[in-house]
Design a protein around this motif. Structure first.
Motif, PDB file in Angstrom:
ATOM      1  N   LEU A  22       4.910  -0.291  25.673  1.00  0.00           N
ATOM      2  CA  LEU A  22       2.534  -0.357  25.818  1.00  0.00           C
ATOM      3  C   LEU A  22       2.282  -1.511  26.877  1.00  0.00           C
ATOM      4  O   LEU A  22       2.786  -1.863  27.218  1.00  0.00           O
ATOM      5  CB  LEU A  22       3.046  -1.415  24.680  1.00  0.00           C
ATOM      6  CG  LEU A  22       2.859  -0.398  23.519  1.00  0.00           C
ATOM      7  CD1 LEU A  22       2.463  -1.669  22.269  1.00  0.00           C
ATOM      8  CD2 LEU A  22       2.444   0.818  22.702  1.00  0.00           C
ATOM      9  N   PRO A  23       0.794  -0.938  27.337  1.00  0.00           N
ATOM     10  CA  PRO A  23       0.337  -1.400  28.209  1.00  0.00           C
ATOM     11  C   PRO A  23      -0.501  -2.988  27.617  1.00  0.00           C
ATOM     12  O   PRO A  23      -0.681  -3.259  27.240  1.00  0.00           O
ATOM     13  CB  PRO A  23      -0.787  -0.670  28.866  1.00  0.00           C
ATOM     14  CG  PRO A  23      -1.547   0.227  27.664  1.00  0.00           C
ATOM     15  CD  PRO A  23       0.632   0.276  26.544  1.00  0.00           C
ATOM     16  N   VAL A  63      -9.102   7.132  26.394  1.00  0.00           N
ATOM     17  CA  VAL A  63      -7.324   7.445  26.502  1.00  0.00           C
ATOM     18  C   VAL A  63      -7.500   6.264  26.068  1.00  0.00           C
ATOM     19  O   VAL A  63      -5.773   5.296  25.551  1.00  0.00           O
ATOM     20  CB  VAL A  63      -6.498   7.198  27.795  1.00  0.00           C
ATOM     21  CG1 VAL A  63      -5.342   6.224  28.252  1.00  0.00           C
ATOM     22  CG2 VAL A  63      -6.869   8.626  28.628  1.00  0.00           C
ATOM     23  N   VAL A  64      -8.309   5.145  25.997  1.00  0.00           N
ATOM     24  CA  VAL A  64      -8.627   3.489  25.462  1.00  0.00           C
ATOM     25  C   VAL A  64      -8.756   3.654  23.976  1.00  0.00           C
ATOM     26  O   VAL A  64      -8.294   2.835  23.929  1.00  0.00           O
ATOM     27  CB  VAL A  64      -9.463   2.511  25.917  1.00  0.00           C
ATOM     28  CG1 VAL A  64      -9.761   1.057  26.109  1.00  0.00           C
ATOM     29  CG2 VAL A  64      -9.590   2.944  27.939  1.00  0.00           C
ATOM     30  N   ARG A  70      -4.576   3.828  17.115  1.00  0.00           N
ATOM     31  CA  ARG A  70      -3.440   4.611  17.136  1.00  0.00           C
ATOM     32  C   ARG A  70      -2.493   2.831  16.685  1.00  0.00           C
ATOM     33  O   ARG A  70      -1.897   2.667  16.066  1.00  0.00           O
ATOM     34  CB  ARG A  70      -2.339   5.340  17.689  1.00  0.00           C
ATOM     35  CG  ARG A  70      -2.962   6.871  17.722  1.00  0.00           C
ATOM     36  CD  ARG A  70      -2.230   7.888  19.055  1.00  0.00           C
ATOM     37  NE  ARG A  70      -2.592   9.343  18.394  1.00  0.00           N
ATOM     38  CZ  ARG A  70      -2.253  10.355  18.870  1.00  0.00           C
ATOM     39  NH1 ARG A  70      -1.805  10.405  19.920  1.00  0.00           N
ATOM     40  NH2 ARG A  70      -2.807  11.162  18.641  1.00  0.00           N
ATOM     41  N   LEU A  71      -2.718   2.112  17.476  1.00  0.00           N
ATOM     42  CA  LEU A  71      -1.814   1.174  16.738  1.00  0.00           C
ATOM     43  C   LEU A  71      -2.385   0.215  15.698  1.00  0.00           C
ATOM     44  O   LEU A  71      -1.874  -0.127  15.670  1.00  0.00           O
ATOM     45  CB  LEU A  71      -2.101  -0.474  18.111  1.00  0.00           C
ATOM     46  CG  LEU A  71      -1.593   0.599  19.569  1.00  0.00           C
ATOM     47  CD1 LEU A  71      -1.075  -1.016  20.502  1.00  0.00           C
ATOM     48  CD2 LEU A  71       0.655   0.216  19.058  1.00  0.00           C
ATOM     49  N   GLY A  72      -3.565   0.478  16.050  1.00  0.00           N
ATOM     50  CA  GLY A  72      -4.406  -0.508  14.757  1.00  0.00           C
ATOM     51  C   GLY A  72      -4.729   0.259  13.146  1.00  0.00           C
ATOM     52  O   GLY A  72      -4.180  -0.034  12.801  1.00  0.00           O
ATOM     53  N   LEU A  81       3.104   6.609  18.402  1.00  0.00           N
ATOM     54  CA  LEU A  81       3.930   4.887  19.285  1.00  0.00           C
ATOM     55  C   LEU A  81       2.990   6.023  21.026  1.00  0.00           C
ATOM     56  O   LEU A  81       4.053   7.194  21.099  1.00  0.00           O
ATOM     57  CB  LEU A  81       5.273   4.661  19.135  1.00  0.00           C
ATOM     58  CG  LEU A  81       6.098   4.281  21.037  1.00  0.00           C
ATOM     59  CD1 LEU A  81       5.035   3.054  20.431  1.00  0.00           C
ATOM     60  CD2 LEU A  81       6.664   4.602  20.647  1.00  0.00           C
ATOM     61  N   GLU A  82       2.277   5.689  21.717  1.00  0.00           N
ATOM     62  CA  GLU A  82       1.869   5.702  22.898  1.00  0.00           C
ATOM     63  C   GLU A  82       2.171   5.256  23.802  1.00  0.00           C
ATOM     64  O   GLU A  82       2.139   3.901  24.089  1.00  0.00           O
ATOM     65  CB  GLU A  82      -0.117   6.144  23.121  1.00  0.00           C
ATOM     66  CG  GLU A  82      -0.311   6.888  21.446  1.00  0.00           C
ATOM     67  CD  GLU A  82      -1.892   7.565  22.894  1.00  0.00           C
ATOM     68  OE1 GLU A  82      -2.490   6.813  22.995  1.00  0.00           O
ATOM     69  OE2 GLU A  82      -1.942   8.626  22.455  1.00  0.00           O
ATOM     70  N   LEU A  83       3.689   5.639  25.167  1.00  0.00           N
ATOM     71  CA  LEU A  83       4.036   4.499  25.843  1.00  0.00           C
ATOM     72  C   LEU A  83       3.487   4.841  26.688  1.00  0.00           C
ATOM     73  O   LEU A  83       3.280   6.217  27.627  1.00  0.00           O
ATOM     74  CB  LEU A  83       5.673   4.578  26.041  1.00  0.00           C
ATOM     75  CG  LEU A  83       6.412   4.343  24.379  1.00  0.00           C
ATOM     76  CD1 LEU A  83       7.506   4.813  24.683  1.00  0.00           C
ATOM     77  CD2 LEU A  83       5.933   2.642  23.996  1.00  0.00           C
TER      78      LEU A  83
END
Length: 226
Positions: A22-23, A63-64, A70-72, A81-83
Motif C-alpha cells: 500500500l502506498p 486511481v486515487v 476500496r480501502l474504505g 486489495l490494490e498494491l
C-alpha cells in the motif's frame, strides 16, 4: 499509530525486482501520475471500464478515488486489495486482487495495469507472480481467476504462461459494440506444479483476519501445503 488500527499498511510482497505494498499519500499521487501518462497505446481499449479514455488529470483522479474507495469499503467478506508496484524504488503500476467470502470460497480475481514506460520488461508477469504467491501460498487460495478482452494479447500471454486455463467467454457492450472477454482460471495445484522466482511476504499475520482467514491456521494446514 495507524498501522495498529489498519495493519494492511504493513503488508509487503517482494519479488526479485519488485515491491508490492500500500502506498503513502505521496506515493499514491506518484502512481496516479504514472496512469496519467498512459497505460496503453492510444486508441487501444483493454478495459471494460473506460477510465483510460479520460483526460490525464481525470485518469489520475480515478486511481486515487478507487484506492480510497476500496480501502474504505473493505470487509473480511468483501475486499479488494490494490498494491502499488515499485520498481527500482519508483511506482510503476498497480496489481489488484479481490474476493467475496474468501474465508469460505478461497477464490480471488485479479487485475492490473502498468505504465507504458515500464512495459516490455517482464514486470507484468513478475507482479502477477508476486500476487499469486500471496494468494496461494500465504492466504491459502484454491483458485485464481482473470479476465481479458480476447484481443488483449499481452494480458492473455501472461495468464497462459502462468498456467491459467480457459474458463468461458462473456459478451459485453462497449461504446455501442459487442466485445468478448476470455475468462481464465488457475488452480492451486496448477500453480504449485510450476517453478517460480522467489517471493517473500511480510506483515501478513497481523492483518490476516481482514481477509477472513486465520493466517497461522492456513500456514500449518497440511491440506493447503504447497
Amino acid at each position: 499509530m495507524l498501522i495498529d488500527i489498519w495493519p494492511l499498511k504493513a503488508l509487503c510482497v517482494r519479488s526479485p525486482r519488485l515491491e508490492l505494498r500500500l502506498p503513502s499519500e505521496e506515493e499514491l499521487a506518484a502512481v496516479a501520475e504514472v496512469a496519467a501518462r498512459g497505460v496503453h497505446a492510444p486508441g487501444a481499449r483493454p478495459f471494460l471500464t473506460p477510465w483510460t479514455d479520460r483526460p490525464p488529470v481525470e485518469r489520475a483522479r480515478h486511481v486515487v478515488q478507487q484506492h480510497w474507495s476500496r480501502l474504505g469499503a473493505w470487509s473480511p467478506d468483501d475486499w479488494a486489495l490494490e498494491l502499488v508496484v515499485f520498481f527500482e524504488g519508483h511506482p510503476v503500476g498497480i496489481q489488484e486482487m479481490r474476493a467475496e467470502n474468501f474465508g469460505i470460497r478461497r477464490e480471488i480475481v485479479s487485475g492490473s495495469w502498468l505504465g507504458v514506460d515500464h512495459q516490455g520488461q517482464g514486470l507484468g508477469t513478475e507482479m502477477r507472480v508476486a500476487m499469486l504467491h500471496l494468494a496461494f501460498v500465504e492466504l491459502g487460495a484454491v483458485f485464481a481467476r482473470s479476465v481479458s478482452f480476447i484481443d488483449n494479447h499481452a494480458s492473455l500471454s501472461v495468464s497462459r504462461r502462468l498456467g491459467y486455463e480457459p474458463d468461458g467467454l462473456s459478451r459485453d457492450v462497449l461504446d455501442g459494440n459487442v466485445v468478448e472477454s476470455q475468462y481464465l482460471r488457475l488452480s492451486q495445484q496448477g500453480w504449485s506444479s510450476q517453478q517460480h522466482p522467489p517471493v517473500t511476504v511480510s506483515g501478513l499475520t497481523d492483518c490476516a483476519a481482514l481477509f477472513g482467514i486465520d493466517h497461522r491456521a492456513t500456514a500449518s494446514d497440511p491440506a493447503r501445503a504447497l
